[in-house]
Each structure stands twice: as C-alpha cells, then as structure tokens.
Design a protein around this motif. Structure first.
Motif, PDB file in Angstrom:
ATOM      1  N   GLY A 182      16.853-107.515 -78.807  1.00  0.00           N
ATOM      2  CA  GLY A 182      16.190-107.339 -76.971  1.00  0.00           C
ATOM      3  C   GLY A 182      15.419-109.035 -76.516  1.00  0.00           C
ATOM      4  N   GLN A 183      14.160-108.986 -78.156  1.00  0.00           N
ATOM      5  CA  GLN A 183      13.391-110.002 -77.115  1.00  0.00           C
ATOM      6  C   GLN A 183      14.158-111.394 -77.158  1.00  0.00           C
ATOM      7  OE1 GLN A 183      10.588-110.196 -80.016  1.00  0.00           O
ATOM      8  NE2 GLN A 183       9.014-108.788 -78.706  1.00  0.00           N
ATOM      9  N   VAL A 184      15.048-112.216 -77.708  1.00  0.00           N
ATOM     10  CA  VAL A 184      15.966-113.370 -78.070  1.00  0.00           C
ATOM     11  C   VAL A 184      17.098-113.143 -76.843  1.00  0.00           C
ATOM     12  CG1 VAL A 184      17.534-114.771 -78.598  1.00  0.00           C
ATOM     13  CG2 VAL A 184      16.211-114.173 -80.034  1.00  0.00           C
ATOM     14  N   SER A 185      17.748-111.886 -76.251  1.00  0.00           N
ATOM     15  CA  SER A 185      18.255-112.182 -74.958  1.00  0.00           C
ATOM     16  C   SER A 185      17.934-111.827 -74.161  1.00  0.00           C
ATOM     17  CB  SER A 185      19.279-110.136 -75.017  1.00  0.00           C
ATOM     18  OG  SER A 185      19.965-110.076 -76.398  1.00  0.00           O
ATOM     19  N   GLU A 186      16.221-111.283 -73.701  1.00  0.00           N
ATOM     20  CA  GLU A 186      15.518-111.322 -72.906  1.00  0.00           C
ATOM     21  C   GLU A 186      15.535-112.867 -72.344  1.00  0.00           C
ATOM     22  OE1 GLU A 186      14.982-109.416 -70.246  1.00  0.00           O
ATOM     23  OE2 GLU A 186      16.335-108.115 -71.445  1.00  0.00           O
ATOM     24  N   LEU A 187      14.437-113.490 -73.522  1.00  0.00           N
ATOM     25  CA  LEU A 187      14.814-114.874 -73.397  1.00  0.00           C
ATOM     26  C   LEU A 187      15.516-115.750 -72.854  1.00  0.00           C
ATOM     27  CD1 LEU A 187      12.333-116.950 -73.470  1.00  0.00           C
ATOM     28  CD2 LEU A 187      13.937-117.627 -76.398  1.00  0.00           C
TER      29      LEU A 187
ATOM     30  N   THR B  68       5.732-119.701 -72.353  1.00  0.00           N
ATOM     31  CA  THR B  68       5.446-118.074 -71.623  1.00  0.00           C
ATOM     32  C   THR B  68       6.010-117.012 -72.939  1.00  0.00           C
ATOM     33  OG1 THR B  68       6.013-118.722 -69.438  1.00  0.00           O
ATOM     34  CG2 THR B  68       6.148-116.471 -69.971  1.00  0.00           C
ATOM     35  N   PHE B  69       7.114-117.351 -73.213  1.00  0.00           N
ATOM     36  CA  PHE B  69       7.944-116.905 -73.703  1.00  0.00           C
ATOM     37  C   PHE B  69       7.235-115.988 -75.769  1.00  0.00           C
ATOM     38  CE2 PHE B  69      10.961-115.205 -78.298  1.00  0.00           C
ATOM     39  CZ  PHE B  69      11.189-114.277 -78.007  1.00  0.00           C
ATOM     40  N   ALA B  70       6.379-117.198 -76.147  1.00  0.00           N
ATOM     41  CA  ALA B  70       7.076-117.592 -77.822  1.00  0.00           C
ATOM     42  C   ALA B  70       4.711-117.105 -77.334  1.00  0.00           C
ATOM     43  CB  ALA B  70       6.925-118.915 -77.501  1.00  0.00           C
ATOM     44  N   ARG B  71       3.844-117.200 -76.255  1.00  0.00           N
ATOM     45  CA  ARG B  71       2.491-117.399 -76.089  1.00  0.00           C
ATOM     46  C   ARG B  71       1.709-116.688 -77.016  1.00  0.00           C
ATOM     47  NH1 ARG B  71       1.314-117.343 -70.811  1.00  0.00           N
ATOM     48  NH2 ARG B  71       1.835-119.936 -71.030  1.00  0.00           N
ATOM     49  N   GLU B  72       2.389-115.581 -77.556  1.00  0.00           N
ATOM     50  CA  GLU B  72       1.220-115.109 -78.399  1.00  0.00           C
ATOM     51  C   GLU B  72       1.988-114.316 -79.834  1.00  0.00           C
ATOM     52  OE1 GLU B  72      -0.301-111.018 -77.071  1.00  0.00           O
ATOM     53  OE2 GLU B  72      -1.150-112.341 -74.861  1.00  0.00           O
ATOM     54  N   LYS B  73       3.520-114.287 -79.332  1.00  0.00           N
ATOM     55  CA  LYS B  73       4.257-114.345 -81.009  1.00  0.00           C
ATOM     56  C   LYS B  73       4.530-115.327 -81.343  1.00  0.00           C
ATOM     57  CE  LYS B  73       6.558-111.670 -77.151  1.00  0.00           C
ATOM     58  NZ  LYS B  73       7.083-111.773 -76.267  1.00  0.00           N
ATOM     59  N   GLY B  74       4.385-116.952 -81.371  1.00  0.00           N
ATOM     60  CA  GLY B  74       4.626-117.864 -82.094  1.00  0.00           C
ATOM     61  C   GLY B  74       4.476-119.440 -81.190  1.00  0.00           C
TER      62      GLY B  74
END
Length: 195
Positions: A48-53, A15-21
């Motif tokens: 911030g993204q990694v912390s949210e992940l 879900t986190f990486a769906r459009e990013k990687g």
C-alpha cells in the motif's frame, strides 16, 4: 524544467521516506529508496505504501508555463530474500522496475526468483556492450526530419547495436543498460566522433 521536475520528485520521495528510510538519486531519472522495518509488520504495509508513493509521484507538477504529469514505475527487492548485498538488491530492484514499465496495468513489481535468467542476461549484455565499440558493433543511422512543408530540414542520428550472435539489439534494451552502468558516456563520445 527537467531539473525542476527532478527536484519535485526527489522532494516527494523524501517526504515518503523521511521517517522510514533513505533516498538516493542513482542517475538520470532513476531513484532508489532504502526502507527498513520488521518483516511481519513491514510487509503487510509495504504494498500500500509503494502504491501511494507511485500515485504521489504521478501527481501533476506545476511549472511557470504548464502542468507536467510524470509516469513512475517501481521495482521492489527485499533483503535477504532477494539479495544479501546492496549491489545485488539494487540490480534486482532495477530489473523489476523495468518489468513494471512494460506492464500495462501495474506500476509496481516485486522481484521474483524467475527473474534470475534476466539477471544473467543483463550481466552478459553489459559485458558485451563494454566491447561493442572496440568490436565495431555500433553504428549510426540517420532519420530525416521534415517540416510541415515536407522540406527536409535535418537529420536525427540514431544508434544501433549489431550484436554478433543476437543480431540487432533494440536501443530500448541497451540504452537503459548503458545509462545505469555509466557506459553511456563512452558511447556518447563515440556517437559525437562518428557523427
């Protein structure tokens, strides 16, 4: 239940990486995420993204019988600063992840050049671990298991590595290495035969 937890964590990572990687399970409970982006904009958002992940993956997981809370540590390596090829980047990210596990207040660490000595130490330990069985450096010790009446009901076999120059190497140090390099399979076979 372990499979259910792994599937749920994989789903959250996807879900986190769906459009990013791209997400990949490297083995056991070790995952890698490849994310691409333009450097200036990307770096300002990455922390911030990694912390949210990490928070997302630490949220409880419901099973039929209980709630499971996972701990997650993340190691981040950036191209090209931390390596020019996939193998180097993965190695640096894994070393950084292990550092983040040791940190009490931070589940996310970023690779730094002073980790270079750890990279070299890791390479040497892997090389030595490949020969540990042939050199008869591995040994099993047995820890008795007791029930509540203090009766010995069995034994737990624990592996020890007596390195010729480093002395006893902690299982906390060499078991993750064995798992991440595939050496755990021949070591596991040795344990079964030895026990």
């Amino acid at each position: 239940v372990g499979d259910l937890v792994l599937r749920e964590i994989a789903s959250r990572l996807n879900t986190f990486a769906r459009e990013k990687g791209l997400v990949s399970r490297l083995g056991g409970d070790l995952f890698a995420i490849l994310i691409s982006g333009k450097k200036d904009q990307f770096l300002s958002q990455l922390s911030g993204q990694v912390s949210e992940l990490v928070k997302s993956c630490q949220a409880s997981i419901s099973t039929d019988s209980s709630e499971i809370v996972c701990e997650m540590s993340a190691g981040v390596a950036l191209f090209p600063a931390d390596g020019y090829d996939a193998a180097t980047l993965l190695q640096h990210a894994e070393i950084t992840m292990h550092r983040s596990k040791k940190s009490e207040d931070n589940a996310v660490e970023y690779f730094a050049e002073d980790f270079g000595c750890e990279v070299q130490k890791r390479k040497e330990l892997i090389k030595d671990l490949k020969n540990a069985e042939a050199n008869q450096e591995l040994q099993l010790v047995y820890q008795p298991q007791f029930n509540t009446s203090r009766d010995c009901v069995g034994y737990e076999a624990l592996i020890r590595w007596n390195h010729p120059t480093k002395g006893l190497v902690s299982p906390a140090e060499f078991i993750p290495l064995a798992e991440s390099t595939g050496l755990i399979h021949p070591i596991g076979n040795w344990i079964l035969v030895e026990a």
